[in-house]
Design a protein around this motif. Structure first.
Motif, PDB file in Angstrom:
ATOM      1  N   THR A 168     -52.372  18.059  88.225  1.00 54.98           N
ATOM      2  CA  THR A 168     -52.055  17.716  89.612  1.00 54.98           C
ATOM      3  C   THR A 168     -50.575  17.394  89.769  1.00 54.98           C
ATOM      4  OG1 THR A 168     -54.294  16.808  89.858  1.00 54.98           O
ATOM      5  CG2 THR A 168     -52.686  16.238  91.550  1.00 54.98           C
ATOM      6  N   CYS A 169     -50.018  16.645  88.826  1.00 63.34           N
ATOM      7  CA  CYS A 169     -48.585  16.316  88.878  1.00 63.34           C
ATOM      8  C   CYS A 169     -47.731  17.576  88.772  1.00 63.34           C
ATOM      9  CB  CYS A 169     -48.234  15.349  87.751  1.00 63.34           C
ATOM     10  SG  CYS A 169     -48.854  13.684  87.995  1.00 63.34           S
ATOM     11  N   ALA A 170     -48.153  18.510  87.915  1.00 61.45           N
ATOM     12  CA  ALA A 170     -47.415  19.763  87.784  1.00 61.45           C
ATOM     13  C   ALA A 170     -47.435  20.540  89.096  1.00 61.45           C
ATOM     14  CB  ALA A 170     -48.012  20.606  86.657  1.00 61.45           C
ATOM     15  N   ALA A 171     -48.586  20.488  89.789  1.00 67.89           N
ATOM     16  CA  ALA A 171     -48.685  21.164  91.085  1.00 67.89           C
ATOM     17  C   ALA A 171     -47.762  20.521  92.115  1.00 67.89           C
ATOM     18  CB  ALA A 171     -50.136  21.136  91.575  1.00 67.89           C
ATOM     19  N   TYR A 172     -47.623  19.201  92.070  1.00 66.00           N
ATOM     20  CA  TYR A 172     -46.707  18.501  92.980  1.00 66.00           C
ATOM     21  C   TYR A 172     -45.259  18.843  92.681  1.00 66.00           C
ATOM     22  CZ  TYR A 172     -49.678  15.398  95.760  1.00 66.00           C
ATOM     23  OH  TYR A 172     -50.566  14.894  96.684  1.00 66.00           O
ATOM     24  N   LEU A 173     -44.909  18.827  91.386  1.00 64.79           N
ATOM     25  CA  LEU A 173     -43.519  19.063  90.995  1.00 64.79           C
ATOM     26  C   LEU A 173     -43.092  20.507  91.241  1.00 64.79           C
ATOM     27  CD1 LEU A 173     -43.403  17.013  87.670  1.00 64.79           C
ATOM     28  CD2 LEU A 173     -42.473  16.367  89.903  1.00 64.79           C
ATOM     29  N   ALA A 174     -44.043  21.423  91.121  1.00 62.50           N
ATOM     30  CA  ALA A 174     -43.740  22.839  91.318  1.00 62.50           C
ATOM     31  C   ALA A 174     -44.415  23.348  92.580  1.00 62.50           C
ATOM     32  CB  ALA A 174     -44.194  23.653  90.106  1.00 62.50           C
ATOM     33  N   VAL A 175     -44.434  22.505  93.627  1.00 58.56           N
ATOM     34  CA  VAL A 175     -45.121  22.867  94.856  1.00 58.56           C
ATOM     35  C   VAL A 175     -44.550  24.174  95.415  1.00 58.56           C
ATOM     36  CG1 VAL A 175     -43.581  21.508  96.333  1.00 58.56           C
ATOM     37  CG2 VAL A 175     -45.912  21.977  97.082  1.00 58.56           C
ATOM     38  N   GLY A 176     -45.443  25.060  95.790  1.00 56.16           N
ATOM     39  CA  GLY A 176     -45.034  26.376  96.259  1.00 56.16           C
ATOM     40  C   GLY A 176     -45.051  27.426  95.179  1.00 56.16           C
ATOM     41  N   THR A 177     -45.203  27.012  93.911  1.00 64.15           N
ATOM     42  CA  THR A 177     -45.271  27.942  92.782  1.00 64.15           C
ATOM     43  C   THR A 177     -46.529  27.631  91.984  1.00 64.15           C
ATOM     44  OG1 THR A 177     -42.856  27.964  92.661  1.00 64.15           O
ATOM     45  CG2 THR A 177     -44.064  28.855  90.775  1.00 64.15           C
ATOM     46  N   GLU A 178     -47.563  28.435  92.145  1.00 62.47           N
ATOM     47  CA  GLU A 178     -48.843  28.149  91.516  1.00 62.47           C
ATOM     48  C   GLU A 178     -48.866  28.480  90.035  1.00 62.47           C
ATOM     49  OE1 GLU A 178     -51.929  30.127  93.635  1.00 62.47           O
ATOM     50  OE2 GLU A 178     -51.933  28.688  95.298  1.00 62.47           O
ATOM     51  N   ALA A 179     -47.963  29.345  89.561  1.00 55.79           N
ATOM     52  CA  ALA A 179     -48.004  29.783  88.167  1.00 55.79           C
ATOM     53  C   ALA A 179     -47.831  28.619  87.201  1.00 55.79           C
ATOM     54  CB  ALA A 179     -46.926  30.835  87.923  1.00 55.79           C
ATOM     55  N   VAL A 180     -46.969  27.662  87.538  1.00 54.05           N
ATOM     56  CA  VAL A 180     -46.691  26.542  86.636  1.00 54.05           C
ATOM     57  C   VAL A 180     -47.920  25.645  86.463  1.00 54.05           C
ATOM     58  CG1 VAL A 180     -45.298  24.474  86.278  1.00 54.05           C
ATOM     59  CG2 VAL A 180     -44.221  26.580  87.090  1.00 54.05           C
ATOM     60  N   PRO A 181     -48.517  25.105  87.547  1.00 57.38           N
ATOM     61  CA  PRO A 181     -49.701  24.263  87.341  1.00 57.38           C
ATOM     62  C   PRO A 181     -50.888  25.018  86.759  1.00 57.38           C
ATOM     63  CG  PRO A 181     -49.361  24.691  89.679  1.00 57.38           C
ATOM     64  CD  PRO A 181     -48.133  25.165  88.971  1.00 57.38           C
TER      65      PRO A 181
END
Length: 220
Positions: free
Chosen positions: A45-58
Motif C-alpha cells: 500500500t505504501c508503495a502504491a502511495y509513493l508511486a501513485v499513478g504508476t501501477e508497475a511499482v506496487p
C-alpha cells in the motif's frame, strides 16, 4: 533389571519416528509470519502511495512480498496445499493495495465533472482498448482521455458520464461510479485477515507434523 535412557523421540501412529518440539518455537514462528503478512500488505500500500499513478511499482512489490509469504507459509506448514490456497487471498491483498491508494487520492483531491463522449479511438475497429474524447459542461473538449479496456458495457459516443479527474494530472481519469476507495480497502483487509488465519493454521499443523517427524513432501 534392564534400564535405559528414555528417548525424546515419540513414535507416531504412522510408524515414523517423531521428535520433541518446543511449542513456543512454533508459536513465535506463527506470530512472525502473521506480522510479515500485515507488513507485506502495508508495504504494498505504501508503495502504491509513493508511486501513485504508476501501477508497475506496487504490483512488483506486492508480487515479491506475496511470493515470500507463500514460501514462508510452506516452510511453516511443511506442506504445499495451504501455500497454494494462500494465493487467492494474496490476490485480494494485491488488488486492494494497488488500487486503494490512487482511488483514495482521487476521492480526496479529484474534481467530479459531467462530460459527454464525442469520440472513441476504437470505433470501427476490433480493438477493445478505448480512449474516449470528452466534452465538458463548458462545451470544450478535455485534453485528458478516458481509458476503458474491455468490450462489455462499453459507453458509446454521445453518452453522458460523470467522471473524476485529478487537477494535478498525476492520476488517470476514472468514471465516478468506479471510484471506490472503501471497497478497495475492504478487499485489502479481507485478504490480510485470510492470510492471518492461514498462518495460524499452518503454525498448528506444522507443529504437529514436526512432532511426528513428518518431512516436507517432495513437490516433484
Amino acid at each position: 533389571m534392564t534400564t535405559g535412557i528414555r528417548s525424546n523421540r515419540i513414535p507416531p501412529g504412522n510408524g515414523l519416528v517423531g521428535q520433541a518440539v518446543n511449542p513456543w518455537t512454533s508459536v513465535w514462528r506463527t506470530v512472525a509470519l502473521v506480522v510479515f503478512a500485515w507488513a507485506a500488505a502495508a508495504a504494498t500500500t505504501c508503495a502504491a502511495y509513493l508511486a501513485v499513478g504508476t501501477e508497475a511499482v506496487p504490483i512488483a512489490v506486492g508480487l515479491l512480498l506475496g511470493l515470500a509469504f507463500v514460501v514462508l507459509l510452506c516452510l511453516l506448514h511443511r506442506a504445499f496445499w495451504l501455500a497454494v490456497l494462500s494465493v487467492v487471498p494474496g490476490l485480494f491483498v494485491l488488488v486492494g493495495a494497488v488500487q486503494y491508494a490512487p482511488e483514495a487520492a482521487l476521492e480526496g483531491r479529484g474534481v467530479r465533472e459531467s462530460v459527454v463522449i464525442v469520440a472513441d479511438s476504437a470505433a470501427g475497429t476490433s480493438r477493445d482498448n478505448h480512449r474516449f474524447t470528452l466534452r465538458g459542461a463548458d462545451g470544450k473538449e478535455l485534453k485528458e482521455k478516458l481509458e476503458y479496456d474491455g468490450d462489455a458495457w462499453v459507453p458509446k459516443v454521445g453518452d453522458r458520464l460523470d467522471v473524476m479527474r485529478d487537477p494535478e494530472g498525476e492520476l488517470p481519469m476514472e468514471q465516478a461510479d468506479d471510484v471506490d476507495a472503501t471497497g478497495r480497502l475492504g478487499s485489502l483487509i479481507v485478504g490480510t485477515v485470510m492470510w492471518t488465519l492461514m498462518a495460524a493454521l499452518a503454525g498448528r499443523r506444522g507443529h504437529v507434523r514436526r512432532r511426528r517427524g513428518i518431512a516436507m513432501p517432495d513437490p516433484g
